[in-house]
Each structure stands twice: as structure tokens, then as C-alpha cells.
Design a protein around this motif. Structure first.
Motif, PDB file in Angstrom:
ATOM      1  N   GLN A 162      -2.000  -3.952   2.355  1.00  0.00           N
ATOM      2  CA  GLN A 162      -2.317  -4.765   3.140  1.00  0.00           C
ATOM      3  C   GLN A 162      -2.488  -3.871   4.309  1.00  0.00           C
ATOM      4  O   GLN A 162      -2.756  -2.706   4.234  1.00  0.00           O
ATOM      5  CB  GLN A 162      -0.080  -5.153   3.940  1.00  0.00           C
ATOM      6  N   TRP A 163      -3.212  -4.073   5.125  1.00  0.00           N
ATOM      7  CA  TRP A 163      -4.552  -3.842   5.627  1.00  0.00           C
ATOM      8  C   TRP A 163      -4.137  -4.087   7.377  1.00  0.00           C
ATOM      9  O   TRP A 163      -3.340  -4.837   7.843  1.00  0.00           O
ATOM     10  CB  TRP A 163      -5.859  -4.129   5.416  1.00  0.00           C
ATOM     11  N   LEU A 314       3.544  -6.320   9.239  1.00  0.00           N
ATOM     12  CA  LEU A 314       3.393  -6.050   7.971  1.00  0.00           C
ATOM     13  C   LEU A 314       5.033  -6.856   6.910  1.00  0.00           C
ATOM     14  O   LEU A 314       6.226  -7.349   7.811  1.00  0.00           O
ATOM     15  CB  LEU A 314       3.144  -4.971   6.782  1.00  0.00           C
ATOM     16  N   THR A 315       4.551  -6.865   5.724  1.00  0.00           N
ATOM     17  CA  THR A 315       5.977  -6.611   5.150  1.00  0.00           C
ATOM     18  C   THR A 315       6.618  -6.236   3.997  1.00  0.00           C
ATOM     19  O   THR A 315       5.508  -5.893   3.296  1.00  0.00           O
ATOM     20  CB  THR A 315       5.742  -8.987   3.843  1.00  0.00           C
ATOM     21  N   THR A 323       2.689   3.371  -0.397  1.00  0.00           N
ATOM     22  CA  THR A 323       1.379   5.327   0.785  1.00  0.00           C
ATOM     23  C   THR A 323       0.644   4.518   1.668  1.00  0.00           C
ATOM     24  O   THR A 323       0.329   3.700   1.472  1.00  0.00           O
ATOM     25  CB  THR A 323       0.231   5.356  -0.596  1.00  0.00           C
ATOM     26  N   ILE A 324       0.941   5.228   3.325  1.00  0.00           N
ATOM     27  CA  ILE A 324      -0.113   5.017   3.902  1.00  0.00           C
ATOM     28  C   ILE A 324      -1.233   5.939   4.521  1.00  0.00           C
ATOM     29  O   ILE A 324      -1.272   7.076   4.574  1.00  0.00           O
ATOM     30  CB  ILE A 324       0.920   4.364   5.537  1.00  0.00           C
ATOM     31  N   ASP A 330     -10.512   0.339   9.106  1.00  0.00           N
ATOM     32  CA  ASP A 330      -9.413   0.657   7.083  1.00  0.00           C
ATOM     33  C   ASP A 330      -8.174   1.219   7.257  1.00  0.00           C
ATOM     34  O   ASP A 330      -7.662   1.277   6.010  1.00  0.00           O
ATOM     35  CB  ASP A 330     -10.329   1.130   6.177  1.00  0.00           C
ATOM     36  N   SER A 331      -7.692   1.567   7.868  1.00  0.00           N
ATOM     37  CA  SER A 331      -6.252   1.663   7.736  1.00  0.00           C
ATOM     38  C   SER A 331      -5.399   0.776   6.593  1.00  0.00           C
ATOM     39  O   SER A 331      -6.078  -0.961   6.690  1.00  0.00           O
ATOM     40  CB  SER A 331      -5.514   2.053   9.029  1.00  0.00           C
ATOM     41  N   ARG A 332      -4.256   1.022   5.924  1.00  0.00           N
ATOM     42  CA  ARG A 332      -4.070   0.068   4.867  1.00  0.00           C
ATOM     43  C   ARG A 332      -2.335   1.151   4.097  1.00  0.00           C
ATOM     44  O   ARG A 332      -2.403   1.963   4.699  1.00  0.00           O
ATOM     45  CB  ARG A 332      -4.151   0.788   3.837  1.00  0.00           C
ATOM     46  N   LEU A 333      -1.441  -0.116   4.000  1.00  0.00           N
ATOM     47  CA  LEU A 333      -0.254   0.695   3.103  1.00  0.00           C
ATOM     48  C   LEU A 333      -0.370  -0.100   1.982  1.00  0.00           C
ATOM     49  O   LEU A 333      -0.741  -1.604   1.717  1.00  0.00           O
ATOM     50  CB  LEU A 333       1.067   0.179   4.429  1.00  0.00           C
TER      51      LEU A 333
END
Length: 338
Positions: A162-163, A314-315, A323-324, A330-333
Motif C-alpha cells: 500500500q502507498w 490503510l488496511t 516494512t515501512i 513514493d512512501s509505502r508499506l
């Protein structure tokens, strides 16, 4: 960890209210959300607790637990999504048989995270912190909200990403509906790292609404050390929190209680959702709280993420390896279900 699975077609969503139900004035919102899920080829079964609200609860604790247990055990219901949060989900916990819970997704946030947290910590069954049922009443879903379907359809062993959202809603306005989406987005999203040199962390996700799950510390439903030892093979915990109404000093006290309870002894990092809460007390700000927590724990702190009461969100799957990465737009999980 054990991960439920929600397929893409022919699924039935159960709607029950283990915390708050809806007063009559909000019944049309529930009916609208039901239509939107049916438009997306999902069936909906609504429980009786959803339609009532008195004394800050939908029904007695026993009644709420009975309906939740029924939906959990009903093989024709594939996932459970409460209408929204509330105040008294903690009452239900003594009526659940955590050793016999089936593997079935429960999705929600706010006070529902009290239930989610306890289930994952006590049973090792993954639960999902994300949009509530009423937040699905939009004709179109933004990409961040839509991710709940991708997340719940990820098989064991799979990875889902997820972004960051583009923009978010600072306050609710139920009187007016935007043209396409239900959220009145009015601010630009920017995930942040407290220390710019520490922009990444990995660990097993665990957390929820700060004002409700803090009350589980010191109870059988908040035995984080046992969860760490028996459910996640002593891997580090990547914590996440969101706050609804608490002031900066109230958030500080809650986090210090968790420090003293040993909740952060195995932490790899801590994520905070953006919030309209955290009001400054004298000159002690929410950012001061994060800096104090960083000093106490020594782990990286990330904040203003898409988590909580300023949607979209987010879910996040309790128990998943995540990982965060903070890298601007472009930050993402990334979450892996193992």
C-alpha cells in the motif's frame, strides 16, 4: 500467525455492532453502504445490534458477544465489518472463547481495534485495522480505501503493498456529499520520519486506537510479551497507533504507561496516524510527545500516516510482517502474511 482469507467473488459480509450501533437518524447511511457493497457483487447480512444505540452501546455485552460469536461461527459469512467504532467494545472480551475462534477477517478501527488487538494477541489470528462499514457507502472508492479488498484477499505467504494517499480529509461533513467520493479531502498527505536518517523499519504489526487499547495493558487481553513469545517467534513488533480525541499530555501518559508495561521492549519502530487530536497543553505539543517516546524507546518514529480518524486510511493487519519506507510521495508499506 494464522491469516483468514476473503475471496473476490460471491462473498458475504456480516455487519454487527460489538461496540456502538446506529441511532435511527444514521440508518440511511447503513442502507446506503449495503447497496454499495451489493453493487460490488458482495452479499451483506446485517445483525440486530446494528440498528440500536443506548447508553453508549448497541446492546448488552452478552447480546453483542452472542451476535458476534454467531457471525464468526456461521460458515455462510466470510468476513465481519462493524458499522463503526464506539466506546464499550472492551465489555465483550470476557464473553469470547479465544481458543475456539475461527479464522475469519474482522475489519474496523477506533474502538473496534480493542477487539482486534485482543483477538490477535490472545489467539494468533490476524485481524485488520481499516475502513468501517459506513465508510464504504461511496459510489467510488479512493485507492487507499479500496486496498482493504486486496489486503483481505492476500493468501498466506503472499505480500501486499500500500502507498501513501495523495490527500486526506481533516474533518467530517455528513451533510454534504462530494461528487465522486464520500471524503472531503482538503489537505495534502505527507508521511514523516521523526529522524530523517531512520526512514525504514520492519516488524510484526500490532496496534490500534490509542485511547481504547491502552486499557488492555495489564490484562489477559494485552499480554504483549506472551504474544511475542508464542505467536510471532520473538520477532520485533512494528507498532501503530491512531488517536481520536486525546490531548498531547493524555497521549503522553498513555504511551508512558505502555513503556512501563513493557509493550515496547521488543519494538522495531512506531507508526502514528495523522490526527486532529493531540492538542497542545501549555507548550507541550504532539511532536514533543513523539520526541519523548523516541528518547524512551530508542526506536524510529513515523507519523502523519494514513491511519485513523482522518481518512482515507490503510488496511493494517495485526500480526503481519511489515516494512515501512518513508520516501516522499513514493512512501509505502509492504505486508507479508507469514
Amino acid at each position: 500467525m494464522r491469516y483468514p482469507f476473503l475471496g473476490w467473488t460471491g462473498q458475504t459480509i456480516g455487519v454487527t455492532a460489538p461496540s456502538s450501533g446506529l441511532p435511527e437518524a444514521l440508518h440511511p447511511l447503513l442502507e446506503e453502504a449495503t447497496l454499495r457493497l451489493r453493487d460490488r457483487q458482495m452479499a451483506v447480512e446485517i445483525g440486530q445490534t446494528v440498528w440500536a444505540q443506548e447508553k453508549a452501546q448497541s446492546a448488552s455485552a452478552e447480546t453483542r458477544a452472542d451476535e458476534l460469536n454467531h457471525m464468526l461461527r456461521n460458515p455462510e459469512i466470510d468476513a465481519i465489518i462493524p458499522p463503526f467504532g464506539g466506546e464499550r467494545a472492551i465489555d465483550v472480551l470476557p464473553y469470547l472463547d479465544f481458543a475456539q475462534l475461527p479464522e475469519k477477517w474482522i475489519l474496523g478501527y477506533s474502538d473496534i481495534s480493542t477487539l482486534l488487538f485482543a483477538i490477535t494477541v490472545k489467539s494468533g489470528i490476524a485481524t485488520a485495522h481499516g475502513p468501517s462499514f459506513l465508510e464504504m457507502r461511496s459510489e467510488e472508492w479512493d485507492e487507499t480505501t479500496t486496498a482493504w479488498r486486496r489486503v483481505l484477499a492476500t493468501p498466506t505467504g503472499g505480500t501486499v503493498t500500500q502507498w501513501t494517499s495523495t490527500s486526506y480529509q481533516t474533518k467530517w461533513n455528513h451533510a454534504e456529499r462530494p461528487a465522486r467520493y464520500m471524503y472531503h479531502v482538503d489537505a495534502e498527505t505527507q508521511w514523516k520520519a521523526l529522524d530523517q536518517t531512520r526512514s525504514e523499519a520492519t516488524g510484526r504489526l500490532l496496534g490500534g486506537c490509542l485511547e481504547t487499547i491502552r486499557h488492555l495493558a495489564g490484562t489477559p487481553y494485552g499480554d504483549v510479551r506472551k504474544f511475542w513469545q508464542t505467536q510471532i517467534d520473538e520477532e520485533p513488533i512494528l507498532w501503530y497507533f491512531e488517536a481520536s480525541e486525546a490531548s498531547a499530555t493524555d497521549i503522553h501518559r498513555s504511551l508512558m504507561q505502555m513503556v512501563l508495561a513493557g509493550w515496547f521492549d521488543q519494538a522495531s519502530g512506531i507508526l502514528f496516524g495523522r490526527t486532529a487530536a493531540g492538542q497542545t497543553v501549555e507548550d507541550y505539543t504532539l511532536l514533543d510527545v513523539y520526541e519523548t517516546l523516541s528518547e524512551k524507546t530508542g526506536v524510529p518514529i513515523f507519523y502523519d500516516l494514513d491511519i485513523g480518524h482522518q481518512p482515507p486510511q490503510l488496511t493494517l493487519v495485526n500480526g503481519a510482517l511489515a516494512t515501512i519506507r518513508i520516501q516522499g510521495k513514493d512512501s509505502r508499506l509492504d505486508m507479508t502474511f507469514r
